[in-house]
Design a protein around this motif. Structure first.
Motif, PDB file in Angstrom:
ATOM      1  N   TYR A 100     -27.032  25.925  31.179  1.00 50.52           N
ATOM      2  CA  TYR A 100     -26.049  25.878  32.252  1.00 50.52           C
ATOM      3  C   TYR A 100     -24.637  25.597  31.762  1.00 50.52           C
ATOM      4  O   TYR A 100     -23.704  25.522  32.576  1.00 50.52           O
ATOM      5  CB  TYR A 100     -26.435  24.810  33.273  1.00 50.52           C
ATOM      6  CG  TYR A 100     -27.792  25.010  33.907  1.00 50.52           C
ATOM      7  CD1 TYR A 100     -28.070  26.161  34.642  1.00 50.52           C
ATOM      8  CD2 TYR A 100     -28.794  24.062  33.770  1.00 50.52           C
ATOM      9  CE1 TYR A 100     -29.305  26.346  35.230  1.00 50.52           C
ATOM     10  CE2 TYR A 100     -30.038  24.232  34.351  1.00 50.52           C
ATOM     11  CZ  TYR A 100     -30.293  25.378  35.084  1.00 50.52           C
ATOM     12  OH  TYR A 100     -31.526  25.567  35.659  1.00 50.52           O
ATOM     13  N   SER A 101     -24.457  25.396  30.469  1.00 52.04           N
ATOM     14  CA  SER A 101     -23.124  25.187  29.910  1.00 52.04           C
ATOM     15  C   SER A 101     -22.755  26.452  29.147  1.00 52.04           C
ATOM     16  O   SER A 101     -23.275  26.695  28.057  1.00 52.04           O
ATOM     17  CB  SER A 101     -23.115  23.974  28.968  1.00 52.04           C
ATOM     18  OG  SER A 101     -23.567  22.817  29.643  1.00 52.04           O
ATOM     19  N   ILE A 102     -21.883  27.277  29.733  1.00 53.49           N
ATOM     20  CA  ILE A 102     -21.632  28.608  29.193  1.00 53.49           C
ATOM     21  C   ILE A 102     -20.141  28.902  29.177  1.00 53.49           C
ATOM     22  O   ILE A 102     -19.460  28.806  30.209  1.00 53.49           O
ATOM     23  CB  ILE A 102     -22.353  29.688  30.036  1.00 53.49           C
ATOM     24  CG1 ILE A 102     -23.862  29.398  30.118  1.00 53.49           C
ATOM     25  CG2 ILE A 102     -22.107  31.081  29.460  1.00 53.49           C
ATOM     26  CD1 ILE A 102     -24.595  30.269  31.134  1.00 53.49           C
ATOM     27  N   TYR A 103     -19.647  29.262  28.003  1.00 52.25           N
ATOM     28  CA  TYR A 103     -18.289  29.793  27.870  1.00 52.25           C
ATOM     29  C   TYR A 103     -18.379  31.300  27.695  1.00 52.25           C
ATOM     30  O   TYR A 103     -19.144  31.791  26.860  1.00 52.25           O
ATOM     31  CB  TYR A 103     -17.575  29.170  26.675  1.00 52.25           C
ATOM     32  CG  TYR A 103     -17.202  27.726  26.863  1.00 52.25           C
ATOM     33  CD1 TYR A 103     -16.215  27.361  27.781  1.00 52.25           C
ATOM     34  CD2 TYR A 103     -17.825  26.721  26.129  1.00 52.25           C
ATOM     35  CE1 TYR A 103     -15.869  26.034  27.967  1.00 52.25           C
ATOM     36  CE2 TYR A 103     -17.477  25.391  26.302  1.00 52.25           C
ATOM     37  CZ  TYR A 103     -16.500  25.048  27.222  1.00 52.25           C
ATOM     38  OH  TYR A 103     -16.152  23.731  27.412  1.00 52.25           O
ATOM     39  N   THR A 104     -17.594  32.019  28.473  1.00 51.88           N
ATOM     40  CA  THR A 104     -17.549  33.475  28.392  1.00 51.88           C
ATOM     41  C   THR A 104     -16.213  33.867  27.785  1.00 51.88           C
ATOM     42  O   THR A 104     -15.158  33.661  28.399  1.00 51.88           O
ATOM     43  CB  THR A 104     -17.710  34.102  29.789  1.00 51.88           C
ATOM     44  OG1 THR A 104     -18.943  33.665  30.363  1.00 51.88           O
ATOM     45  CG2 THR A 104     -17.717  35.611  29.700  1.00 51.88           C
TER      46      THR A 104
ATOM     47  N   PRO B  41     -19.975  21.820  41.046  1.00 54.24           N
ATOM     48  CA  PRO B  41     -19.121  20.910  40.283  1.00 54.24           C
ATOM     49  C   PRO B  41     -19.683  19.499  40.154  1.00 54.24           C
ATOM     50  O   PRO B  41     -19.099  18.667  39.467  1.00 54.24           O
ATOM     51  CB  PRO B  41     -17.830  20.898  41.111  1.00 54.24           C
ATOM     52  CG  PRO B  41     -18.292  21.130  42.509  1.00 54.24           C
ATOM     53  CD  PRO B  41     -19.461  22.073  42.408  1.00 54.24           C
ATOM     54  N   THR B  42     -20.816  19.220  40.810  1.00 52.78           N
ATOM     55  CA  THR B  42     -21.354  17.860  40.811  1.00 52.78           C
ATOM     56  C   THR B  42     -21.764  17.407  39.422  1.00 52.78           C
ATOM     57  O   THR B  42     -21.571  16.254  39.040  1.00 52.78           O
ATOM     58  CB  THR B  42     -22.553  17.772  41.772  1.00 52.78           C
ATOM     59  OG1 THR B  42     -22.149  18.216  43.062  1.00 52.78           O
ATOM     60  CG2 THR B  42     -23.050  16.335  41.868  1.00 52.78           C
ATOM     61  N   ILE B  43     -22.345  18.319  38.642  1.00 44.59           N
ATOM     62  CA  ILE B  43     -22.799  17.988  37.291  1.00 44.59           C
ATOM     63  C   ILE B  43     -21.817  18.609  36.306  1.00 44.59           C
ATOM     64  O   ILE B  43     -21.725  19.830  36.193  1.00 44.59           O
ATOM     65  CB  ILE B  43     -24.222  18.524  37.050  1.00 44.59           C
ATOM     66  CG1 ILE B  43     -25.173  17.966  38.108  1.00 44.59           C
ATOM     67  CG2 ILE B  43     -24.703  18.158  35.651  1.00 44.59           C
ATOM     68  CD1 ILE B  43     -26.573  18.524  38.035  1.00 44.59           C
ATOM     69  N   PRO B  44     -21.056  17.818  35.574  1.00 45.69           N
ATOM     70  CA  PRO B  44     -20.003  18.354  34.704  1.00 45.69           C
ATOM     71  C   PRO B  44     -20.508  19.331  33.644  1.00 45.69           C
ATOM     72  O   PRO B  44     -19.762  20.217  33.223  1.00 45.69           O
ATOM     73  CB  PRO B  44     -19.402  17.095  34.062  1.00 45.69           C
ATOM     74  CG  PRO B  44     -19.711  15.992  35.015  1.00 45.69           C
ATOM     75  CD  PRO B  44     -21.040  16.337  35.613  1.00 45.69           C
TER      76      PRO B  44
END
Length: 411
Positions: free
Chosen positions: A54-58, A79-82
């Motif tokens: 769930y942590s993705i840079y495009t 946005p709840t989970i950074p």
């Protein structure tokens, strides 16, 4: 996948896609529409999210506005989970006025983002392919072998492998070498008729990736396949992961096992789109256990007056007055007037197809108006005046010019 392993996804979405022209005249390759409602980038993003990454840079670059807007509209995580985010990253030019020079350089220019997230592993994936993949299984393979780098490998017939970067590995999967488009591809360890083609998807230990990118930058190396991976096999544990062993839930018996397509040419894009059609397609876009996600379209359903529709997908907001449609994709907000015939074709969003028009083996890009009585796909010489025609005879009408674009809804 161990819950102790923190995985950061990096999607390389800056591809220019010149071979997919004219569909890439005003958009990047990953932003090209696919099927009835998707963009090409939706496949890699869906695979990562479905794999609990769930942590993705495009990373974007070439004509990226359409892609940026699509990700903004379709891929906003809560946005709840950074640590749950899909963020678009253009070239930062931190070290000077320099665009991304290659796949490795694109990641190098964003090392600060990797360090800020402190992942255990980094999944570096391309954005140009149509497929389903449980990335967790590749990560499990990586961890079980205590690998520093794992490269996704697609088994292909050796004759076809000449068009790919080919992986040479031993019986345990450890990579011995990479060969770019070889005349005589090295065979898979257990199958002399096939070879491993690199899919351009990698899992790295974070420390290995950072060190390799800094070294490559010092040597002016810019590409993973050409500059980074060949050097790593001499010092690190680099393995090939056999994509054919990947098992996504929800696949049907009639689907092609291990379906993966590089849709980098018009013909490949066209053929892959056709693979999604019918009641038993080679690649079924409907899979509730492994969905391909995309934008939440807010328009109305399709409205059909009279129509004969065979083996086709009809998008939302389409208006069909009276048409025959066979083996085709009609995307959202297209208007088909009376006595229209469309066969073996793709009509992208917000086009108007005039009364009596005939379209065969063609791709009509967005916002176009096809005049009443027009014929596309019947005479290559006539088509070439306003279309790009591939050697196989597919006519591609480019995106309508500004000021001439048709919109079903709004101004």
């Amino acid at each position: 996948m161990s819950t102790r392993e923190r995985v950061l996804g990096i999607v390389l979405a800056g591809g220019e896609g010149t071979r997919l022209s004219p569909l890439t005249a005003e958009r990047s390759k990953p932003a090209v529409p696919f099927g009835g409602r998707y963009r090409i980038i939706d496949f890699v993003l869906s695979n990562l999210v479905n794999s609990n990454i769930y942590s993705i840079y495009t990373l974007v670059q070439y004509k990226s506005q359409s892609l940026i807007e699509h990700i903004r509209d379709a891929w906003v995580l809560g946005p709840t989970i950074p640590s749950h985010f899909i963020t678009v990253v253009p070239p930062q030019m931190i070290e000077g006025p320099e665009w991304f020079q290659g796949t490795a350089d694109a990641v190098y220019q964003n090392l600060a983002l990797i360090e800020a997230n402190s992942p255990d592993l980094v999944a570096v994936f391309g954005a140009d392919h149509v497929y389903r993949m449980d990335v967790r299984q590749m990560i499990d393979f990586h961890l079980e072998r205590n690998a520093d780098v794992t490269v996704a490998a697609l088994p292909v017939p050796r004759a076809d492998a000449r068009a790919f970067g080919v992986i040479d590995c031993d019986a345990g999967g450890r990579i011995r070498g990479f060969v770019e488009k070889p005349a005589s591809p090295p065979a898979m360890p257990d199958d002399p008729t096939r070879a491993y083609a690199s899919m351009g998807n990698y899992i790295f230990r974070t420390g290995t990736l950072i060190d390799a990118l800094i070294e490559a930058r010092d040597r002016k190396g810019t590409d993973f396949g050409r500059d980074v991976l060949p050097r790593l096999i001499n010092s690190e544990r680099v393995f090939a992961y056999d994509f054919s062993t990947n098992q996504c839930p929800g696949l049907h018996a009639y689907e092609e096992a291990g379906y993966w397509r590089d849709v980098g040419t018009i013909d490949a894009y066209f053929d892959s789109t056709m693979d999604t059609l019918g009641t038993e397609p080679r690649f079924d876009l409907l899979n509730r256990r492994w969905p391909i996600r995309s934008s939440n379209y807010q328009g109305p359903p399709a409205s059909i007056g009279r129509a004969l529709i065979e083996t086709s997908d009809i998008g939302a907001g389409v208006l069909i007055r009276d048409a025959t449609i066979r083996n085709s994709v009609i995307r959202s907000e297209v208007v088909l007037e009376e006595d229209v015939l469309i066969e073996d074709s793709i009509v992208l969003d917000s086009c108007v197809i005039g009364r009596g028009a005939r379209i065969r083996r063609a791709i009509i890009d967005r916002h176009n108006f096809v005049p009443p009585g027009a014929q596309i796909g019947y005479d290559a010489q006539a088509d070439s005046k306003y279309c790009t025609v591939t050697p196989s005879g597919i006519a591609v009408m480019p995106l309508a010019p500004l000021g001439q674009r048709r919109h079903r809804f709004g101004p």
